[in-house]
Every structure is written in structure tokens, then in C-alpha cells.
Design an enzyme around this catalytic site. Structure first.
Site, short mmCIF file in Angstrom:
data_model
loop_
_atom_site.label_atom_id
_atom_site.label_comp_id
_atom_site.label_asym_id
_atom_site.label_seq_id
_atom_site.Cartn_x
_atom_site.Cartn_y
_atom_site.Cartn_z
N PRO A 10 0.79 -1.23 0.00
CA PRO A 10 0.00 0.00 0.00
C PRO A 10 0.83 1.29 0.00
O PRO A 10 1.85 1.38 0.68
CB PRO A 10 -0.82 -0.10 1.29
CG PRO A 10 -0.07 -1.04 2.16
CD PRO A 10 0.57 -2.03 1.21
N ASN A 11 0.34 2.22 -0.77
CA ASN A 11 0.87 3.59 -0.88
C ASN A 11 2.18 3.69 -1.65
O ASN A 11 2.66 4.80 -1.92
CB ASN A 11 1.03 4.24 0.51
CG ASN A 11 -0.29 4.30 1.24
OD1 ASN A 11 -1.28 4.79 0.69
ND2 ASN A 11 -0.35 3.77 2.45
N ARG A 18 5.34 10.94 -2.61
CA ARG A 18 4.95 10.67 -1.22
C ARG A 18 6.14 10.93 -0.29
O ARG A 18 7.16 10.25 -0.36
CB ARG A 18 4.53 9.19 -1.11
CG ARG A 18 4.29 8.73 0.28
CD ARG A 18 4.24 7.21 0.35
NE ARG A 18 3.89 6.80 1.70
CZ ARG A 18 4.09 5.59 2.19
NH1 ARG A 18 4.61 4.65 1.42
NH2 ARG A 18 3.77 5.31 3.41
N TYR A 23 11.07 8.89 1.66
CA TYR A 23 11.13 7.78 0.70
C TYR A 23 11.88 8.11 -0.59
O TYR A 23 12.03 7.24 -1.45
CB TYR A 23 9.70 7.33 0.37
CG TYR A 23 8.96 6.81 1.59
CD1 TYR A 23 9.42 5.67 2.26
CD2 TYR A 23 7.83 7.46 2.10
CE1 TYR A 23 8.78 5.20 3.40
CE2 TYR A 23 7.18 6.99 3.23
CZ TYR A 23 7.65 5.87 3.88
OH TYR A 23 7.02 5.40 5.00
N ASN A 74 8.02 -5.50 -0.42
CA ASN A 74 7.86 -4.34 0.45
C ASN A 74 6.37 -4.26 0.74
O ASN A 74 5.57 -3.82 -0.09
CB ASN A 74 8.34 -3.06 -0.23
CG ASN A 74 8.26 -1.86 0.72
OD1 ASN A 74 7.63 -1.94 1.78
ND2 ASN A 74 8.88 -0.75 0.33
N ALA A 77 2.87 -0.55 5.06
CA ALA A 77 2.37 -0.55 6.44
C ALA A 77 1.82 -1.90 6.87
O ALA A 77 1.76 -2.19 8.07
CB ALA A 77 1.30 0.53 6.60
N GLU A 98 12.54 -9.32 2.50
CA GLU A 98 11.78 -8.14 2.91
C GLU A 98 12.60 -6.89 2.62
O GLU A 98 13.80 -6.85 2.94
CB GLU A 98 11.48 -8.26 4.41
CG GLU A 98 10.78 -7.04 4.99
CD GLU A 98 10.55 -7.17 6.49
OE1 GLU A 98 11.01 -8.16 7.10
OE2 GLU A 98 9.92 -6.25 7.05
N HIS A 100 12.54 -2.44 2.66
CA HIS A 100 11.93 -1.15 2.97
C HIS A 100 12.88 -0.05 2.51
O HIS A 100 14.10 -0.17 2.71
CB HIS A 100 11.67 -0.99 4.48
CG HIS A 100 10.78 -2.05 5.01
ND1 HIS A 100 9.42 -2.02 4.83
CD2 HIS A 100 11.05 -3.20 5.66
CE1 HIS A 100 8.89 -3.11 5.36
NE2 HIS A 100 9.86 -3.84 5.88
N ARG A 107 12.71 4.61 13.03
CA ARG A 107 11.51 5.46 12.94
C ARG A 107 10.59 5.19 14.15
O ARG A 107 11.07 4.73 15.19
CB ARG A 107 10.81 5.20 11.59
CG ARG A 107 11.72 5.58 10.40
CD ARG A 107 11.02 5.38 9.07
NE ARG A 107 9.85 6.26 8.95
CZ ARG A 107 8.90 6.10 8.03
NH1 ARG A 107 8.97 5.08 7.16
NH2 ARG A 107 7.89 6.93 7.97
C1 DQA Z 1 7.98 1.28 4.12
C2 DQA Z 1 8.02 1.51 5.63
C3 DQA Z 1 6.65 1.33 6.24
O1 DQA Z 1 6.69 1.58 7.63
C4 DQA Z 1 5.66 2.29 5.61
O2 DQA Z 1 4.36 2.07 6.13
C5 DQA Z 1 5.65 2.24 4.14
C6 DQA Z 1 6.94 2.15 3.44
C7 DQA Z 1 9.34 1.59 3.46
O3 DQA Z 1 9.54 1.17 2.32
O4 DQA Z 1 10.17 2.27 4.05
O5 DQA Z 1 4.62 2.33 3.49
O6 DQA Z 1 7.68 -0.09 3.86
#
Ligand code: DQA
Length: 149
Positions: A10-11, A18, A23, A74, A77, A98, A100, A107
Site C-alpha cells: 500500500p501507498n 509521497r 522515501y 515491500n 504498512a 523483505e 523497505h 523510525r
Molecule cells: C515502508 C516503511 C513502512 O513503515 C511504511 O508504512 C511504508 C513504506 C518503506 O519502504 O520504508 O509504506 O515499507
């Protein structure tokens, strides 16, 4: 060539615009293109998918079983909330790296917990878009070791 899936949650479709201070400015399309070309150079055929929906991500993990040699994930959230994604990975028997963009451990406390980490072969975080390249390298190394480590 091994088939691998780069799966974004998501996102992450909003990357580039964003919270660029967190990011970066690289768009998801740039990351996907980078993964395809880097994958090609190290013997991986990369496909990619992004969804904002937990169920669609679970379906993609199920569909990877027996088709993909590995997944770079990835989960955004959902990393911090989704027992369902964790169970999907456990069931799929496909190695997952995994990734990020941000260093989730530096964080907010709620981002320190990952439901993905216990079922992943490893975690890469804090290196921005480059983390996907590192994750593909890690997956390729894992696959060439016969999946042992
Ligand atoms: C994320 C880190 C997560 O905490 C966050 O909710 C994201 C992006 C990252 O790529 O740093 O959506 O996965």
C-alpha cells in the site's frame, strides 16, 4: 534464469511524490524498471506487481507458489500489522526478501515490529530504492546456494 516477483504494498504507488524526505524521489515505475534490468543482469526474470489491498497481496503470494523462485516484498504498512501476510508467506514456500526504503528501526516504535521478518530469509532497509537491487542480489545468492542461506 529464475523467475522472481517484486511485490509492493500500500501507498508505494505514490513513490516519488509521497514524503520524498523519507522515501526519496524515485518513482515506483523507476524502481520496477531498475529491478527488471538489474534482475536480467544477474540471471533473474523479474515480474512486478503493486496493490493497496491486503487480499490482493495475499493472492499474489499464493499464486507465486511453484511459479516464482522468490519474492522481493515491500509490504508497506501491512508489514507492521498483517498476520495474514505472514501466514501467506509461510504457506507459499517461496523465499521472501523483505525490503523497505526507509530504516524502519530508526523510525516510530510501531514500525519496529515486522510480521514479515520471521518468515523472510532476510530484511534490507534504509537504503532507499537501492534496497531493491540489494534484495535481488541477496535472493540470487540464496537461490544459487540452493536456497540454504
Ligand atoms: C515502508 C516503511 C513502512 O513503515 C511504511 O508504512 C511504508 C513504506 C518503506 O519502504 O520504508 O509504506 O515499507
Amino acid at each position: 534464469m529464475h523467475n522472481v516477483l517484486v511485490l509492493n504494498g500500500p501507498n508505494l504507488n505514490l513513490l516519488g511524490t509521497r514524503q520524498p524526505e523519507v522515501y526519496g524521489h524515485t518513482t515506483l515505475k523507476m524502481i520496477e524498471d531498475l529491478c527488471v534490468s538489474h534482475g536480467n543482469s544477474i540471471g533473474l526474470t523479474v515480474s512486478h506487481m503493486q496493490s493497496n489491498h491486503e487480499g490482493a497481496l495475499i493472492d499474489a503470494i499464493h499464486a507465486a507458489r511453484g511459479v516464482q523462485a522468490g519474492i522481493v516484498l515491500n509490504a508497506g504498512a501491512f508489514t507492521h500489522t498483517s498476520v495474514a501476510l505472514m501466514d501467506a508467506i509461510s504457506s507459499a514456500e517461496v523465499p521472501v526478501v523483505e525490503v523497505h526504503l526507509s530504516n524502519i528501526h530508526a523510525r516510530e516504535a510501531f514500525r519496529h515490529k515486522s510480521y514479515i521478518a520471521p518468515v523472510a530469509i532476510g530484511q534490507i532497509c534504509g537504503f532507499g530504492a537501492k534496497g531493491y537491487v540489494l534484495a535481488l542480489d541477496a535472493l540470487a545468492a540464496h537461490l544459487s546456494d540452493g536456497g540454504s542461506g
